[in-house]
Motif scaffolding. Structure first.
Motif, short mmCIF file in Angstrom:
data_model
loop_
_atom_site.label_atom_id
_atom_site.label_comp_id
_atom_site.label_asym_id
_atom_site.label_seq_id
_atom_site.Cartn_x
_atom_site.Cartn_y
_atom_site.Cartn_z
N PHE A 406 2.95 -13.93 65.59
CA PHE A 406 2.01 -15.07 66.41
C PHE A 406 3.12 -15.85 67.20
O PHE A 406 3.93 -16.49 66.64
N ILE A 407 2.39 -16.30 68.31
CA ILE A 407 2.93 -17.42 69.22
C ILE A 407 1.83 -18.47 69.42
O ILE A 407 0.91 -18.26 69.86
N GLN A 408 2.12 -19.89 68.57
CA GLN A 408 1.08 -20.99 68.88
C GLN A 408 -0.14 -20.48 68.43
O GLN A 408 -1.27 -20.87 69.19
N GLY A 409 -0.15 -19.54 67.44
CA GLY A 409 -1.31 -19.10 66.88
C GLY A 409 -1.93 -17.83 67.51
O GLY A 409 -2.88 -17.24 66.80
N ARG A 410 -1.64 -17.48 68.49
CA ARG A 410 -2.04 -16.25 69.21
C ARG A 410 -1.37 -15.24 68.47
O ARG A 410 -0.15 -14.89 68.54
N GLU A 411 -2.22 -14.12 68.21
CA GLU A 411 -1.68 -12.62 67.76
C GLU A 411 -1.06 -11.74 68.79
O GLU A 411 -1.99 -11.53 69.78
N ILE A 412 0.21 -11.63 68.90
CA ILE A 412 0.63 -10.90 70.12
C ILE A 412 0.85 -9.45 70.09
O ILE A 412 1.08 -9.14 68.75
N SER A 413 0.89 -8.59 70.97
CA SER A 413 1.11 -7.32 70.69
C SER A 413 2.61 -7.10 70.43
O SER A 413 3.58 -7.82 71.14
N LEU A 414 3.14 -6.12 69.73
CA LEU A 414 4.53 -5.83 69.50
C LEU A 414 4.82 -4.58 70.04
O LEU A 414 5.96 -4.06 69.85
N GLU A 415 4.04 -4.25 70.96
CA GLU A 415 4.35 -3.04 71.83
C GLU A 415 5.03 -3.25 73.15
O GLU A 415 5.12 -4.24 73.79
N THR A 416 5.95 -2.46 73.22
CA THR A 416 6.89 -2.56 74.61
C THR A 416 7.37 -1.19 75.09
O THR A 416 6.63 -0.15 74.50
N HIS A 417 7.86 -1.19 76.38
CA HIS A 417 8.22 0.15 76.75
C HIS A 417 8.90 1.00 76.10
O HIS A 417 8.73 2.07 75.89
N GLN A 418 9.90 0.48 75.26
CA GLN A 418 10.57 1.21 74.24
C GLN A 418 9.90 1.63 72.97
O GLN A 418 10.18 2.91 72.77
N THR A 419 9.08 1.06 72.50
CA THR A 419 8.14 1.68 71.35
C THR A 419 7.21 2.70 71.83
O THR A 419 7.01 3.66 71.21
N GLU A 420 6.53 2.41 73.15
CA GLU A 420 5.97 3.53 73.76
C GLU A 420 6.71 4.82 73.98
O GLU A 420 6.14 5.96 73.41
N LEU A 421 7.79 4.86 74.35
CA LEU A 421 8.64 5.87 74.73
C LEU A 421 8.85 6.56 73.30
O LEU A 421 9.10 7.78 72.92
N TRP A 422 9.31 5.77 72.35
CA TRP A 422 9.69 6.22 70.94
C TRP A 422 8.39 7.12 70.37
O TRP A 422 8.66 8.15 69.75
N LYS A 423 7.48 6.38 70.20
CA LYS A 423 6.01 6.97 69.97
C LYS A 423 5.74 8.34 70.73
O LYS A 423 5.48 9.26 70.06
N ARG A 424 6.00 8.35 72.00
CA ARG A 424 5.77 9.47 72.64
C ARG A 424 6.74 10.79 72.39
O ARG A 424 6.10 11.81 72.30
N TYR A 425 7.97 10.29 72.15
CA TYR A 425 8.73 11.67 71.90
C TYR A 425 8.85 11.84 70.43
O TYR A 425 9.03 12.90 70.13
N MET A 426 8.53 11.00 69.70
CA MET A 426 8.29 11.16 68.14
C MET A 426 7.09 12.32 68.03
O MET A 426 7.24 13.38 67.40
N ASN A 427 6.03 12.07 68.78
CA ASN A 427 4.99 12.77 68.67
C ASN A 427 5.29 14.26 69.42
O ASN A 427 4.73 15.41 68.89
N LYS A 428 5.97 14.33 70.38
CA LYS A 428 6.37 15.59 70.88
C LYS A 428 7.11 16.31 69.95
O LYS A 428 6.80 17.59 69.74
#
Length: 450
Positions: A406-428
């Motif tokens: 959370f930043i100033q109470g706002r729940e933020i996304s923890l997805e990034t370009h790196q996490t997207e690539l990690w998930k993509r290739y892990m699924n592969k």
């Protein structure tokens, strides 16, 4: 046909742009949120087992044991997890450079020497992919600092979930940054100079130039100001004490001269950045109320006579001496390496600090040095709800796995370009493994039928 081709290209570029864009900033907090059951590391040295943290409208309203208060609003069960204040990255160039080799993305340095009027904030790119990659490790706030020149310019402090620099700002124009001259310098062989370290014959002259600039600025500000002089005008808050002075310095002699400079110019607050030989002057630093932002510990010693682990234990030694100290990550690949800030603090644990003391090096101590400790750096009632929940010890790269931030109470996304690539290739590879197992089973079945 040509029209269809153009339409296809435009559509492709639009989709590519969406896919490569930063995560959309989170909306403002619109409900009360309670985190219950976690071990709360407050950043002040206190640890609360089975805690309850409540925040509303971006501010923390309750920090207590779960047995002492009732949860409110949306409840996040964090039993078995740990909750921390957002980590703070001082002396960073995040958002000022995206790709070093592409000049159009590099805004960290300006032409000139005495540049107090240069403001890093207006060059800050809130949509930087590098900035986005800080958040999964809990680094949620940073001080954006210009580089170059004798006086680099003025830094500002931002949070890492924003549409633009106006939305990002936490504290505007917080400090002036000075690159103190070195009394020794290396021979520039490409200019025909002899290799190796040798005394800097221009050192006293360079220090005098700084003193002259400060004296001229003070004289201008005390006069009629008939002509608008932007560099001198930018010095006004330095002399009133509303803007801290950050001296980027490493040598013992240079630090002693900088302390005298502070006295001569009646500067209220000064911070040493880098300060490689600060341990030799720890008592003087404490006496003159000078805080230190030490360099990241994962380095080799600068001098042959030093112990191999001297960079690793500098923060610990200064902390034990009572100097206000925090960790910064300037150096090679500094923007990318800033995401390792919690692990630099973890290294301090390996070299003598308690875990809660090491945590202060990237939370409450950083906030005090940057002058934002009234709103950030610790889990306390009345402060911004800038915090995160980790699966385990956030100072350990094996267990620093964030589930919520959370930043100033706002729940933020923890997805990034790196996490997207990690998930993509892990699924592969998961699919490949499944296909291989299926093929092996078919072969075995076929062999049995024979």
């Amino acid at each position: 046909m040509r029209f269809r081709k153009i339409t296809f290209i435009l559509a492709f570029l639009s989709v590519a742009g969406i896919l490569n864009a930063q995560q959309t900033p989170a909306p403002a907090q619109d409900e009360v949120i309670s985190i219950i059951g976690a071990t709360a590391h407050t950043g002040t040295g206190e640890v609360i087992e089975n805690s309850l943290i409540i925040f509303e409208n971006g501010k923390i309203t309750k920090v207590a044991k779960a047995s002492e208060a009732e949860a409110e609003g949306r409840v996040i069960n964090a039993e078995g997890k740990d909750v921390y204040p957002g980590f703070i990255a001082p002396n960073a160039t995040l958002g000022l450079v995206e790709i070093d080799a592409v000049r159009a993305t590099d805004d960290e340095d300006e032409i000139g020497s005495m540049l107090p009027h240069v403001r890093s904030l207006i060059a800050y790119n809130a949509e930087s992919k590098v900035v986005e990659s800080m958040r999964p490790n809990g680094v949620l706030i940073g001080q954006v600092v210009p580089r170059g020149g004798r006086i680099s310019g003025t830094s500002s402090i931002v949070q890492f979930d924003a549409w633009n620099w106006e939305d990002a700002v936490v504290k505007e124009d917080d400090g002036l940054h000075i690159n103190w001259p070195a009394s020794f310098k290396r021979g520039r062989w490409w200019l025909g100079e002899e290799r190796g370290m040798k005394p800097n014959k221009e050192y006293q002259k360079q220090v005098m130039e700084l003193n002259d600039f400060f004296a001229s600025a003070k004289a201008y500000l005390s006069g009629k100001r008939n002509v608008k002089h932007l560099p001198y005008l930018a010095m006004e808050k330095v002399f009133t004490g509303d803007k801290k002075v950050y001296i980027h310095v490493n040598g013992e002699k240079e630090m002693l001269d900088a302390i005298q400079f502070k006295k001569d110019n009646e500067l209220k607050e000064m911070v040493f950045v880098g300060a490689y030989q600060a341990m030799d002057l720890a008592d003087k630093l404490k006496e003159n109320n000078i805080a230190v932002l030490v360099e990241r510990p994962h380095n080799l010693p600068n001098q042959d006579y030093q112990e191999y682990d001297s960079p690793y234990k500098l923060a610990t030694e200064l902390y034990n001496k009572g100097v206000l100290v925090a960790i910064q990550s300037a150096g090679r690949m500094e923007r990318m390496n800033t995401r390792n800030l919690p692990f630099y603090a973890g290294t301090a644990v390996a070299f003598g600090l308690d875990k809660e003391e090491a945590l202060q090096l990237i939370t409450s101590n950083s906030a005090k040095i940057l002058g934002i400790d009234d709103i950030a750096g610790s889990l306390e009632e009345g402060k911004d709800a800038t915090l995160f929940i980790s699966e385990g010890d956030a100072l350990d790269m094996r267990t620093n796995i964030l589930s919520h931030a959370f930043i100033q109470g706002r729940e933020i996304s923890l997805e990034t370009h790196q996490t997207e690539l990690w998930k993509r290739y892990m699924n592969k590879y998961k699919r490949q493994n499944a296909q291989n197992k299926e093929a092996e089973a078919d072969e075995a079945e076929h062999a049995e039928s024979k």
